[in-house]
Design a protein around this motif. Sequence first.
Motif, short mmCIF file in Angstrom:
data_model
loop_
_atom_site.label_atom_id
_atom_site.label_comp_id
_atom_site.label_asym_id
_atom_site.label_seq_id
_atom_site.Cartn_x
_atom_site.Cartn_y
_atom_site.Cartn_z
N THR A 1 13.80 -4.47 -2.86
CA THR A 1 13.71 -4.45 -4.32
C THR A 1 12.61 -3.49 -4.74
O THR A 1 12.75 -2.76 -5.74
CB THR A 1 13.41 -5.87 -4.85
N ALA A 2 11.51 -3.46 -3.99
CA ALA A 2 10.41 -2.54 -4.25
C ALA A 2 9.53 -2.47 -3.02
O ALA A 2 9.54 -3.38 -2.18
CB ALA A 2 9.59 -3.00 -5.47
N LEU A 3 8.79 -1.38 -2.90
CA LEU A 3 7.78 -1.22 -1.85
C LEU A 3 6.40 -1.38 -2.47
O LEU A 3 6.15 -0.88 -3.57
CB LEU A 3 7.88 0.17 -1.22
N ILE A 4 5.51 -2.06 -1.76
CA ILE A 4 4.17 -2.31 -2.26
C ILE A 4 3.17 -1.87 -1.21
O ILE A 4 3.29 -2.24 -0.02
CB ILE A 4 3.98 -3.80 -2.61
N THR A 5 2.18 -1.09 -1.62
CA THR A 5 1.14 -0.63 -0.70
C THR A 5 -0.23 -0.80 -1.34
O THR A 5 -0.36 -0.94 -2.56
CB THR A 5 1.31 0.86 -0.32
N GLY A 6 -1.26 -0.76 -0.50
CA GLY A 6 -2.62 -0.71 -1.00
C GLY A 6 -2.98 0.71 -1.39
O GLY A 6 -2.21 1.65 -1.16
N SER A 7 -4.14 0.87 -1.97
CA SER A 7 -4.54 2.20 -2.42
C SER A 7 -5.09 3.06 -1.29
O SER A 7 -5.05 4.28 -1.36
CB SER A 7 -5.58 2.10 -3.55
N ARG A 8 -5.64 2.42 -0.27
CA ARG A 8 -6.11 3.15 0.91
C ARG A 8 -5.87 2.31 2.14
O ARG A 8 -5.96 1.09 2.09
CB ARG A 8 -7.61 3.48 0.81
N GLY A 9 -5.59 2.99 3.24
CA GLY A 9 -5.31 2.26 4.47
C GLY A 9 -6.36 2.48 5.53
O GLY A 9 -7.40 3.10 5.32
N ARG A 10 -6.06 1.96 6.72
CA ARG A 10 -6.96 2.11 7.86
C ARG A 10 -7.14 3.59 8.19
O ARG A 10 -6.18 4.35 8.24
CB ARG A 10 -6.37 1.38 9.07
N ALA B 1 -3.90 9.43 -21.89
CA ALA B 1 -3.68 8.24 -22.71
C ALA B 1 -3.37 7.02 -21.84
O ALA B 1 -3.87 5.92 -22.09
CB ALA B 1 -2.54 8.49 -23.69
N LEU B 2 -2.58 7.21 -20.79
CA LEU B 2 -2.18 6.09 -19.94
C LEU B 2 -3.34 5.61 -19.07
O LEU B 2 -3.51 4.39 -18.86
CB LEU B 2 -0.98 6.47 -19.09
N VAL B 3 -4.12 6.51 -18.53
CA VAL B 3 -5.29 6.11 -17.75
C VAL B 3 -6.23 5.29 -18.62
O VAL B 3 -6.76 4.25 -18.21
CB VAL B 3 -6.01 7.33 -17.15
N HIS B 4 -6.46 5.74 -19.86
CA HIS B 4 -7.34 5.02 -20.77
C HIS B 4 -6.81 3.62 -21.07
O HIS B 4 -7.55 2.62 -21.01
CB HIS B 4 -7.49 5.80 -22.07
N ARG B 5 -5.51 3.50 -21.34
CA ARG B 5 -4.93 2.21 -21.68
C ARG B 5 -4.75 1.31 -20.47
O ARG B 5 -4.58 0.09 -20.63
CB ARG B 5 -3.57 2.43 -22.36
N SER B 6 -4.78 1.86 -19.27
CA SER B 6 -4.58 1.04 -18.07
C SER B 6 -5.70 0.02 -17.89
O SER B 6 -5.51 -0.99 -17.19
CB SER B 6 -4.49 1.93 -16.82
N GLY B 7 -6.84 0.24 -18.53
CA GLY B 7 -7.94 -0.70 -18.43
C GLY B 7 -7.65 -2.03 -19.09
O GLY B 7 -8.34 -3.02 -18.83
N ALA B 8 -6.64 -2.09 -19.93
CA ALA B 8 -6.27 -3.33 -20.62
C ALA B 8 -4.86 -3.77 -20.23
O ALA B 8 -4.21 -4.48 -20.97
CB ALA B 8 -6.36 -3.15 -22.13
N ALA B 9 -4.38 -3.34 -19.05
CA ALA B 9 -3.02 -3.66 -18.61
C ALA B 9 -3.05 -4.32 -17.23
O ALA B 9 -4.00 -4.13 -16.46
CB ALA B 9 -2.17 -2.40 -18.58
N HIS C 1 1.03 11.21 -10.64
CA HIS C 1 -0.01 11.59 -9.69
C HIS C 1 -1.39 11.20 -10.21
O HIS C 1 -2.22 10.65 -9.47
CB HIS C 1 0.06 13.11 -9.44
N THR C 2 -1.65 11.47 -11.48
CA THR C 2 -2.94 11.12 -12.07
C THR C 2 -3.16 9.62 -12.08
O THR C 2 -4.25 9.12 -11.74
CB THR C 2 -3.04 11.67 -13.50
N LEU C 3 -2.15 8.86 -12.46
CA LEU C 3 -2.28 7.41 -12.51
C LEU C 3 -2.53 6.82 -11.12
O LEU C 3 -3.33 5.89 -10.97
CB LEU C 3 -1.03 6.78 -13.12
N LEU C 4 -1.86 7.33 -10.12
CA LEU C 4 -2.04 6.81 -8.77
C LEU C 4 -3.47 7.01 -8.27
O LEU C 4 -3.94 6.26 -7.40
CB LEU C 4 -1.05 7.48 -7.81
N HIS C 5 -4.15 8.00 -8.81
CA HIS C 5 -5.52 8.26 -8.41
C HIS C 5 -6.57 7.63 -9.32
O HIS C 5 -7.70 7.38 -8.88
CB HIS C 5 -5.77 9.77 -8.35
N HIS C 6 -6.22 7.38 -10.58
CA HIS C 6 -7.27 7.00 -11.54
C HIS C 6 -6.99 5.76 -12.36
O HIS C 6 -7.89 5.31 -13.09
CB HIS C 6 -7.52 8.17 -12.50
#
Length: 287
Positions: A103-112, A239-247, A270-275
């Motif tokens: 249904t979906a793939l889920i990963t952490g932001s950084r790995g080993r 705009a999305l990075v700024h609003r992500s703080g309340a999501a 790409h920007t959202l995945l990093h910030h």
Amino acid sequence: MELPLVVGVDGSDGSLPAVDWAVDEAARHELPLRLVYGSLWERYEGHTPSIGLGRPARQVMADHIVASAAERAGRRNPDVKVSTEVLLADAADALLQEGNNATALITGSRGRGELQGLLLGSVGLAVAARAHCPVIVVRGDNGGLSGTHERILLGAGEPDTSEEATRFAFREAEARGCVLDVVRAWRCPANETADTAVPNRDHEERARTELDELLRDAMADHPGVRVQRTTVEGPARKALVHRSGAADLVIVGARRRQGHFGLQLGRVAHTLLHHAQCPVAVVPQRV
């Protein structure tokens, strides 16, 4: 039969929030959870636990990683059905293979083994840019991970990248019983800035019309979802990075062109995945 949520685990601290988040998501959608460990063994041979009688060290390490993740998931919610799989493959390739039946793939932001200075690990980036199912990268601060904002954020792009993402966002907001905050960014071309009043009104009105058209069918299919729609001038990624703080989750679409095997990830994703300050879902749409 419902396809599972597939989580990439590797024994690193970065994968622990992903397991917790995925357990909650599986319970919310009444889906099974599949924990997958993929590795080319020799890469981490020096980190193998010194346990196991007669078993190869690489097998001990792999079994220990998935067993620990499954135990953590069981403690989080014993009602979620959990299965595990160890694959002798590169971590990104293993997840992409599993994504064909997920249904979906889920990963952490950084790995080993990822460098501490990296904002997003190479596995998460590769999977988000190539998978043909939704990919959620679990990142953000404690507030973003806690899921207490009761708000889903959707970055509404062009129709050829956003239809699947829009349907995904409505299903997510409905399952959570929360507000869906939809943002459509617009910009006035540089050659129209001499007299800004009329061009700005035209571009803003066009953005509103496109947003209405994008949401129409999904709103009809999910009438109980509360929708807040906003058009903003400027780069969508800011705009999305700024609003992500309340999501609790930010969702964007991505193109997947047939026969193209490179990374297929737009600038906004790409920007959202990093910030982003909360988990990010990249929902592909075939073109």
